[in-house]
Design a protein around this motif. Sequence first.
Motif, PDB file in Angstrom:
ATOM      1  N   LEU A  34       3.818  36.320 -26.831  1.00 36.85           N
ATOM      2  CA  LEU A  34       3.315  35.081 -27.419  1.00 36.85           C
ATOM      3  C   LEU A  34       3.737  35.024 -28.880  1.00 36.85           C
ATOM      4  O   LEU A  34       3.673  36.019 -29.593  1.00 36.85           O
ATOM      5  N   GLU A  35       4.137  33.856 -29.328  1.00 40.64           N
ATOM      6  CA  GLU A  35       4.702  33.703 -30.668  1.00 40.64           C
ATOM      7  C   GLU A  35       3.689  33.400 -31.763  1.00 40.64           C
ATOM      8  O   GLU A  35       4.035  33.403 -32.926  1.00 40.64           O
ATOM      9  N   PHE A  36       2.458  33.083 -31.425  1.00 42.47           N
ATOM     10  CA  PHE A  36       1.472  32.698 -32.425  1.00 42.47           C
ATOM     11  C   PHE A  36       0.359  33.723 -32.464  1.00 42.47           C
ATOM     12  O   PHE A  36       0.239  34.569 -31.594  1.00 42.47           O
ATOM     13  N   GLY A  37      -0.509  33.620 -33.467  1.00 42.61           N
ATOM     14  CA  GLY A  37      -1.664  34.498 -33.548  1.00 42.61           C
ATOM     15  C   GLY A  37      -2.737  34.059 -32.551  1.00 42.61           C
ATOM     16  O   GLY A  37      -3.111  32.889 -32.514  1.00 42.61           O
ATOM     17  N   TYR A  38      -3.191  34.963 -31.728  1.00 44.00           N
ATOM     18  CA  TYR A  38      -4.189  34.677 -30.698  1.00 44.00           C
ATOM     19  C   TYR A  38      -5.311  35.698 -30.774  1.00 44.00           C
ATOM     20  O   TYR A  38      -5.094  36.846 -31.148  1.00 44.00           O
ATOM     21  N   THR A  39      -6.495  35.290 -30.335  1.00 47.14           N
ATOM     22  CA  THR A  39      -7.556  36.255 -30.083  1.00 47.14           C
ATOM     23  C   THR A  39      -7.312  36.823 -28.685  1.00 47.14           C
ATOM     24  O   THR A  39      -6.516  36.267 -27.909  1.00 47.14           O
ATOM     25  N   GLY A  45      -4.036  39.401 -20.666  1.00 42.89           N
ATOM     26  CA  GLY A  45      -3.554  39.015 -21.982  1.00 42.89           C
ATOM     27  C   GLY A  45      -4.116  39.959 -23.017  1.00 42.89           C
ATOM     28  O   GLY A  45      -5.196  40.516 -22.833  1.00 42.89           O
ATOM     29  N   SER A  46      -3.372  40.143 -24.103  1.00 38.78           N
ATOM     30  CA  SER A  46      -3.822  41.067 -25.136  1.00 38.78           C
ATOM     31  C   SER A  46      -3.304  40.603 -26.487  1.00 38.78           C
ATOM     32  O   SER A  46      -2.225  40.023 -26.592  1.00 38.78           O
ATOM     33  N   SER A  47      -4.080  40.888 -27.500  1.00 37.76           N
ATOM     34  CA  SER A  47      -3.679  40.562 -28.863  1.00 37.76           C
ATOM     35  C   SER A  47      -3.936  41.778 -29.738  1.00 37.76           C
ATOM     36  O   SER A  47      -4.966  42.432 -29.621  1.00 37.76           O
ATOM     37  N   THR A  48      -2.951  42.096 -30.574  1.00 40.01           N
ATOM     38  CA  THR A  48      -3.112  43.159 -31.561  1.00 40.01           C
ATOM     39  C   THR A  48      -3.032  42.520 -32.942  1.00 40.01           C
ATOM     40  O   THR A  48      -2.837  41.313 -33.060  1.00 40.01           O
ATOM     41  N   SER A  49      -3.111  43.310 -33.968  1.00 46.22           N
ATOM     42  CA  SER A  49      -3.041  42.765 -35.325  1.00 46.22           C
ATOM     43  C   SER A  49      -1.659  42.209 -35.655  1.00 46.22           C
ATOM     44  O   SER A  49      -1.510  41.396 -36.559  1.00 46.22           O
ATOM     45  N   THR A  50      -0.641  42.618 -34.914  1.00 45.47           N
ATOM     46  CA  THR A  50       0.724  42.176 -35.209  1.00 45.47           C
ATOM     47  C   THR A  50       1.358  41.311 -34.135  1.00 45.47           C
ATOM     48  O   THR A  50       2.362  40.660 -34.393  1.00 45.47           O
ATOM     49  N   SER A  51       0.807  41.281 -32.929  1.00 43.26           N
ATOM     50  CA  SER A  51       1.477  40.584 -31.835  1.00 43.26           C
ATOM     51  C   SER A  51       0.496  40.265 -30.722  1.00 43.26           C
ATOM     52  O   SER A  51      -0.617  40.779 -30.683  1.00 43.26           O
ATOM     53  N   ALA A  52       0.949  39.414 -29.810  1.00 40.54           N
ATOM     54  CA  ALA A  52       0.154  39.095 -28.620  1.00 40.54           C
ATOM     55  C   ALA A  52       1.105  38.931 -27.445  1.00 40.54           C
ATOM     56  O   ALA A  52       2.264  38.564 -27.607  1.00 40.54           O
ATOM     57  N   GLY A  53       0.603  39.210 -26.255  1.00 35.78           N
ATOM     58  CA  GLY A  53       1.435  39.076 -25.070  1.00 35.78           C
ATOM     59  C   GLY A  53       0.600  38.902 -23.827  1.00 35.78           C
ATOM     60  O   GLY A  53      -0.621  39.082 -23.848  1.00 35.78           O
TER      61      GLY A  53
END
Length: 140
Positions: free
Chosen positions: A32-37, A5-13
């Motif tokens: 992923l549709e929400f903000g994640y760490t 899993g990965s999260s950037t400042s604009t998206s997560a997947g």
Amino acid sequence: MHFDGSSTSTSAGVGIAIQSPDHYRWYFPLKLEFGYTNNQAEYEALIIDLHVLHDLRATHVLVLGDFELVINQLNGVFHCMSCTLAPYHMVATYLAESFERITFKHISRVRNTNADELTQITSGAQLTGGKLGWVTPTVL
């Protein structure tokens, strides 16, 4: 199964790669549709993967991930002390108990390239020389 899993400042997947005992392979890149760490994204990948394996009626599972925190928390080496990760840990533990046998093993990122590349594609991270054959679009 491999997960990442990965999260950037604009998206997560998340990226999931499953291999059957007969060497059939399935790949799941999910945005992923929400903000994640990054920690939450890792747990989301694992939880989604455990759901898929449960739906496939898997009974014996080898879970391979390159994120040491999640693997060690599920193996009981580390305690989950984070209020934001506790719900994820609880769900992952609950799902893990539905399998006859499940093993969580930490592997290096180099050995987790399929799941890592899927994650990079879905999170919008820069893909550098992937082996799955996808090309990241270039904005002109």
